[in-house]
Design an enzyme around this catalytic site. Structure first.
Site, mmCIF file in Angstrom:
data_model
loop_
_atom_site.group_PDB
_atom_site.id
_atom_site.type_symbol
_atom_site.label_atom_id
_atom_site.label_comp_id
_atom_site.label_asym_id
_atom_site.label_seq_id
_atom_site.Cartn_x
_atom_site.Cartn_y
_atom_site.Cartn_z
ATOM 1 N N HIS A 134 -39.633 118.430 -54.344
ATOM 2 C CA HIS A 134 -40.524 117.351 -54.763
ATOM 3 C C HIS A 134 -42.001 117.695 -54.571
ATOM 4 C CE1 HIS A 134 -42.193 113.130 -54.562
ATOM 5 N NE2 HIS A 134 -41.425 113.045 -55.632
ATOM 6 N N HIS A 163 -50.320 106.344 -57.906
ATOM 7 C CA HIS A 163 -49.243 107.235 -57.474
ATOM 8 C C HIS A 163 -49.694 108.153 -56.341
ATOM 9 C CE1 HIS A 163 -46.191 110.566 -58.223
ATOM 10 N NE2 HIS A 163 -45.429 109.493 -58.140
ATOM 11 N N ASN A 168 -28.685 109.973 -62.037
ATOM 12 C CA ASN A 168 -29.748 110.487 -62.911
ATOM 13 C C ASN A 168 -29.527 110.059 -64.359
ATOM 14 O OD1 ASN A 168 -30.943 111.828 -60.776
ATOM 15 N ND2 ASN A 168 -30.221 113.854 -61.362
ATOM 16 N N ARG A 192 -43.364 104.075 -52.885
ATOM 17 C CA ARG A 192 -41.968 103.787 -52.552
ATOM 18 C C ARG A 192 -41.827 103.922 -51.039
ATOM 19 N NH1 ARG A 192 -39.350 103.989 -57.494
ATOM 20 N NH2 ARG A 192 -40.074 105.559 -58.981
#
Length: 699
Positions: A585, A431, A49, A371
């Site tokens: 998430h 996205h 991170n 992704r």
């Protein structure tokens, strides 16, 4: 008198809020109740991170400072102020990190896992290590002399190696400097018998004579550099966006050095030699007594021989009706599905695309890919579908940060197979996570949709909590068709009917939903779960709702710029963050007086998501599906084991419990999911069966 809701004091700085988030990750590594390799895993996550934070956020602040920008963000902190705060914070926290790693290493020794430098190994072990060096390291490591005739080498982003000072064996008055580059293809630890880990730098240092014949080592230090890795691509006039992206990826390796990490062997002499060429600001130089690359600890975390030192694994389940042999299309013809990953398997999502690729009645498949990972069954199925003659349209977002190279590879493979590939929308990232399958049934077209909060990546779907929504609802499928038409065609003013799309629709809809609860005063209830809350307009709307008496529960995993607990402004707002076994998430929203009440989204409440990306906000109207989402939210706001509560001053306090009534939301969902899976009765998981919910007990 009305409060000035633009007062900078009402806003927490974004970068400092992020640092607090990573500290919460570090606290998991400090948690002695967790298994040792689980603690080491969180330390690896902390380091990874921090790498990205420096590559993107700190690099961005440096660019703002260089450009003379004075303020950025609602808190009105200058870039220089933020950089100073970040450096102070991280230098202090580094002591905690090193203490934590040493503590874990000492405890691992009692379990049979050892970290040793080369010189602390036995004679027999050294023979093994020497052989490993000559067979695996010597052929690929790069020794580089640095002097008047040998320029200082270019070092790629996250380059790792050693600075060395050498003495000529034949003439002791001759001293020279050099660099040893240790390629990323080599492991950071050389393991013996899968239990003794030797830092590769320690092994390389013992073989300086092999790398620089005729010289002996005076001193050395490990180093690691971090560069600006934010790709800025001018898209106007772009004839070949893929070619431009490939160039951008090359430039990423050459960005300005924004951080230098050194081992504690580095004295001022070695530092000055290196920094004459690297030119890193002194406060962006970090000296470590432990290992430089915390992300390399994943190598030890993955040791299967010590699986008992990790958290108990959980097998994602297919719950009713997906646990039967019934055709997936037939199930979706009868009902909508809400899946809660990773507790419920991601397999039905993969199955939807795999089945569509093989089904002769399927005429088209349309998907967005952000992704998808390097080994994607979904993309392989899309390639097979295109090769079989089906109409396949794929929006591959080439600007998905740090996943660009995978996406380039898949985009080319899809295009070669005959798929229609869209490489992005000018000025916007796509996205949204959506798929649309069109079948011919009894001479008519029937469509099936998947909309998610997470990526089409089966690997991350086992460790991220996300929501999948699957339906054949005609209104939703029609809107999804229009959505893909907007992506492939030209539409500056396109709006959806049932769904909401950013950058034109989601923010106005959210503000409208918040305003509606504000009108209800103390009867209003808002629960919103997301990864980040930054948008000033949304925060001000929430402040107004709180002032009107609306009860607001925010579950924000990471950055939160809203300041709770301000008298007359935000007393009715509670902000918690859940950090645990799974990475939170999902984006789920509940508005008590809306119709429907529940929503899922790919978008966080940040300007980039709401204004600079193509995102989807999906209303969930079905009674059972909506109830399931509300239960997830109720459970998480009741969590008193994994949750941290945001304080007025921007710090976080661990939510406490008495020990007898521990509510660990991850463990409860695992338990409930297994209970349903093992039951002979067809039922929906009841995540809050045993909870007394303080917010909803009167509702």
């Amino acid at each position: 008198m009305p409060t000035n809701l633009k007062n900078p004091a009402l806003y927490i700085n974004r970068e400092l809020s992020w640092l607090q988030f990573n500290t919460r990750v570090l606290k998991q590594a400090l948690n002695e109740s967790l298994p040792l390799l689980e603690r080491l895993k969180f330390l690896a996550i902390y380091g990874t991170n921090l790498d990205e934070f420096y590559m993107i956020r700190v690099a961005g602040l440096k660019k703002l400072f260089s450009a003379g920008v004075n303020v950025s963000g609602a808190d009105r902190f200058t870039p220089l102020h933020q950089l100073r705060e970040i450096r102070t914070y991280l230098h202090e926290e580094q002591k905690v990190v090193e203490h934590c790693l040493l503590d874990i290493m000492n405890r691992l020794e009692k379990e049979g896992i050892f970290f040793k430098p080369y010189r602390e190994t036995t004679l027999e072990q050294r023979k093994v290590l020497d052989r490993y060096f000559h067979e695996n390291i010597y052929p690929v490591v790069v020794p580089i002399a640095v002097d008047a005739t040998h320029p200082f080498p270019h070092l790629n982003n996250l380059s790792f190696g050693q600075i060395v000072k050498l003495r000529d064996k034949d003439d002791s008055s001759i001293e020279r400097y050099g660099i040893i580059r240790i390629p990323r293809v080599l492991p950071r630890f050389v393991d013996i018998d899968n239990r003794i880990y030797i830092p590769i730098g320690s092994l390389v240092a013992e073989h300086i004579g092999d790398l620089f014949p005729g010289y002996e080592l005076i001193k050395f230090s490990a180093f690691r550099i971090t560069r600006n890795a934010d790709i800025a691509i001018e898209e106007e006039e772009a004839d070949d966006f893929m070619e431009m992206l490939e160039e951008g990826l090359k430039l990423r390796k050459k960005g300005e050095i924004v951080r230098l990490e050194l081992s504690n062997h580095a004295d001022d002499d070695l530092l000055n030699f290196f920094n004459r060429h690297a030119n890193v600001f002194k406060d962006d130089i970090y000296r470590f007594t432990t290992y430089l690359n915390l992300g390399a600890l994943w190598q030890i975390v993955g040791n299967k021989d010590f699986a008992h030192l990790t958290a108990p694994s959980f097998k994602p389940r297919n719950l009713p009706p997906l646990d039967s042999d019934e055709n997936l299309y037939a199930i979706l013809d009868k009902q909508d599905l809400i899946l809660f990953h990773p507790f419920e398997s991601f397999e039905p999502v993969v199955r939807l695309i795999q089945t569509a690729a093989k089904d002769p009645d399927v005429v088209s498949i349309r998907m967005t890919l952000y992704r998808s990972g390097s080994q994607s069954l979904i993309v392989q199925s899309l390639i097979a579908a295109a090769e079989s003659g089906k109409q396949v349209t794929v929006m591959v977002e080439l600007k998905a940060r740090f996943d660009e190279e995978n996406n380039l590879i898949w985009a080319k493979a899809l295009e070669s197979a005959g798929a229609h590939v869209i490489y992005g929308i000018t000025g916007l990232k796509v996205h949204a996570k959506a798929a649309l399958v069109t079948r011919r049934v009894n001479g008519k077209l029937k469509q099936y949709v998947h909309i998610g909060t997470g990526n089409y990546n089966p690997s991350t779907a086992t460790i991220y909590t996300d929501i999948s929504y699957m339906t054949s609802n005609d209104a939703i499928t029609y809107d999804m068709t229009r959505f893909f038409h907007f992506l492939t065609g030209f539409s500056k003013k396109g709006k959806l009917g049932e769904l909401y799309m950013a950058p034109t629709q989601i923010k106005p809809k959210l503000l409208s939903l918040i305003h509606n609860e504000t009108r209800m005063g103390s009867e209003g209830v808002i629960i919103a779960k997301m990864n980040a809350l930054v948008d000033e307009d949304i925060i001000r709307a929430l402040y107004k709702a709180s002032q009107a008496g609306v009860k607001i529960e925010l579950i924000v995993r990471g950055v939160c710029c809203l300041r709770p607990g301000v008298e007359g402004v935000s007393e009715n707002i509670r902000v918690t963050s859940i950090i645990g076994k799974y990475l939170e998430h999902a984006r789920i929203f509940y508005f008590k007086h809306a119709d429907p009440q529940t929503y899922i989204s790919s978008a966080d409440w940040m300007p980039r998501n709401l204004l600079r990306r193509i995102e989807l906000l999906t209303p969930i109207a079905g009674e059972e599906a909506s109830a399931k989402l509300l239960q997830i939210l109720e459970l998480q706001i009741s969590d008193n084991d994994l949750a941290y509560e945001l304080q007025y001053n921007g710090s976080y306090r661990k939510v406490s419990h008495d020990g007898a009534h521990t509510i660990n939301s991850h463990l409860i969902v695992e338990t409930e999911t297994n209970k349903v899976y093992n039951s002979t009765k067809k039922q929906t998981p009841n995540y809050v069966q045993q909870l007394t919910n303080r917010l909803f007990k009167e509702s």
